[in-house]
Design a protein around this motif. Sequence first.
Motif, mmCIF file in Angstrom:
data_model
loop_
_atom_site.group_PDB
_atom_site.id
_atom_site.type_symbol
_atom_site.label_atom_id
_atom_site.label_comp_id
_atom_site.label_asym_id
_atom_site.label_seq_id
_atom_site.Cartn_x
_atom_site.Cartn_y
_atom_site.Cartn_z
ATOM 1 N N VAL A 85 -26.582 10.098 -2.342
ATOM 2 C CA VAL A 85 -27.082 10.291 -3.746
ATOM 3 C C VAL A 85 -26.116 9.318 -4.435
ATOM 4 N N GLU A 86 -26.566 8.985 -5.824
ATOM 5 C CA GLU A 86 -25.703 8.272 -6.743
ATOM 6 C C GLU A 86 -25.842 8.891 -8.108
ATOM 7 N N ILE A 87 -25.093 8.415 -9.239
ATOM 8 C CA ILE A 87 -25.348 8.980 -10.305
ATOM 9 C C ILE A 87 -25.828 7.538 -11.163
ATOM 10 N N HIS A 88 -26.872 7.912 -12.060
ATOM 11 C CA HIS A 88 -27.403 6.965 -12.846
ATOM 12 C C HIS A 88 -26.782 7.394 -14.328
ATOM 13 N N ALA A 89 -25.925 6.372 -14.701
ATOM 14 C CA ALA A 89 -25.082 6.907 -15.852
ATOM 15 C C ALA A 89 -25.676 6.677 -17.212
ATOM 16 N N ASN A 90 -25.583 7.637 -18.062
ATOM 17 C CA ASN A 90 -26.187 7.422 -19.493
ATOM 18 C C ASN A 90 -24.968 7.551 -20.411
ATOM 19 N N GLU A 91 -23.769 8.071 -20.045
ATOM 20 C CA GLU A 91 -22.485 8.077 -20.762
ATOM 21 C C GLU A 91 -21.510 7.769 -19.919
ATOM 22 N N ALA A 134 -24.573 1.679 -13.586
ATOM 23 C CA ALA A 134 -24.894 1.475 -15.051
ATOM 24 C C ALA A 134 -25.488 0.384 -15.619
ATOM 25 N N ASP A 135 -26.748 0.592 -16.092
ATOM 26 C CA ASP A 135 -27.553 -0.272 -16.694
ATOM 27 C C ASP A 135 -26.808 -1.148 -17.690
ATOM 28 N N ALA A 136 -26.608 -2.361 -17.651
ATOM 29 C CA ALA A 136 -25.851 -3.185 -18.677
ATOM 30 C C ALA A 136 -26.462 -3.080 -20.167
ATOM 31 N N GLU A 137 -27.767 -2.754 -20.117
ATOM 32 C CA GLU A 137 -28.396 -2.743 -21.458
ATOM 33 C C GLU A 137 -27.934 -1.263 -22.126
ATOM 34 N N LYS A 138 -27.610 -0.500 -21.205
ATOM 35 C CA LYS A 138 -27.233 0.823 -21.969
ATOM 36 C C LYS A 138 -25.716 0.819 -22.663
#
Length: 465
Positions: free
Chosen positions: A90-96, A55-59
């Motif tokens: 694999v990993e998940i790049h979170a958008n929500e 999870a990118d902090a800026e999002k």
Amino acid sequence: MLFMIRSTVKELFSANRLNEDVILKGWVRTKRGNKRVAFIAVNDGTIIHSIQVVADAEKFPEDLLKDITTGCSIKVKGKLVESMGKGQKVEIHANELEVIGACDPEVYPLQKKGHSFEFLREIAHLRFRTNTFGAVFRIRHAISYAIHKYFNDKGFFYLHTPIITASDAEGAGAMFRVTTLDLDDIPRKENRDIDFSKDFFGRSTNLTVSGQLEGELGALALSSVYTFGPTFRAENSNTPRHVAEFWMIEPEMAFHDINDNMDLAEDFLKYLVKYALENCMDDLEFLNSMIDKELLDRLHFVLKNEFVRMGYTEAVKVLRESGHTFEFPVEWGLDLQAEHERYLVEKKYKKPVILTDYPAEIKSFYMKQNDDNKTVRAMDVLFPKIGEIIGGSQREEDYNKLLNRMREMNIPEKELWWYLETRKFGTVEHSGFGLGFERLLMFITGMVNIRDVIPFPRTPKNAEF
Ligand code: 4AD
Ligand code: MG
């Protein structure tokens, strides 16, 4: 956008979903990272592995990331990508991101550090969330399924024998009474005995210690049956191998003698071990690395080797001549203790052992009597680390011999009239055995305390959950 359904961690690791948008729900195992990015390990119990959510902090709002703590449940929507990190594909790049249920880290009892199994038993409602218990209970499921598959493929019928029983004759152990009588006002007969005619069933009843006697009735019509259900023993024995409520698998076969019985027991046990190796490897590898470094070796070893078959009399001789000092005496006529069984299996033969032909005095009334008038066609299967895992026998099919034995052992023949009748109406040679499901699971998982292979163990002074 298309309607999206939740994927499990198991699906995400196995199906080829790279670069797709996915939804995941699960419980947070750990969160680490820095000001710019958070790495959240999410587990949903479908497999031992957790999946990493990046999870990118800026999002995301700062507060949201703060609320994501060990133990909370979350929903993640994001893209499944190849992982740069070690040890995961694999990993998940979170958008929500959404916290479903918060979890206060100050009071959550499962911290990152390892906990003792004793402590985890006190929080049996939460121990499913640890890697070890996740593995154990996934294996427990897989082996339950394998048991049904084995017998179904062999043409056995699954027979449901009663949990509540009026016969307390098997003598397999002390029983738990089942009653609806008012304990504050127990009805008494004139001689002060309890008047069970006033009880729910009009007689005294207990929880079953075994489905065998009813299983025999089924086998003497359907040829081959098995039971797989809970059994109850009220012994006050606080050992790592006894629980008061355990699950037992009891096949019963018409037209089978003791040798057929031994063949089936060996084949069955090997099938189940093989099934675990073929279907539960992720969990077994975890247990092998964390619990018992020799676990996988032991499982393979049992598969590769023929079980030793020998008589009780010979075993007593071997034990007496071993030069080994045992805590309990070894003498013909006495029952073997766990230490004796484990000596034979682990020191002497280094293989599973099937012992047969025990003294009649230490075995149940229904076992087929040998011509020597001293021993019966009993068989116990002894396993490394466990001791007795199976108890069984060929059954006495001769009406008169059975009746005499019942009289000798004070077994109430009136109560077991139905059991005796099967020996009057078309009796046949038949055999069966009982496999303690939790003992088998101890062997397959390497767990050393039986309380840790059953979700909610019942032992003396303990029935919390
Ligand atoms: O040897 P047992 O008492 O045999 C019978 O009950 C027979 N009626 C079986 C049959 O022939 N159909 O119990 C069978 C197995 C044991 O070998 C052991 O694995 C397990 O049941 N067992 C227990 N497991 C956990 N806790 C206990 N208190 C157990 N008692 C027996
Ligand atoms: Mg036994």
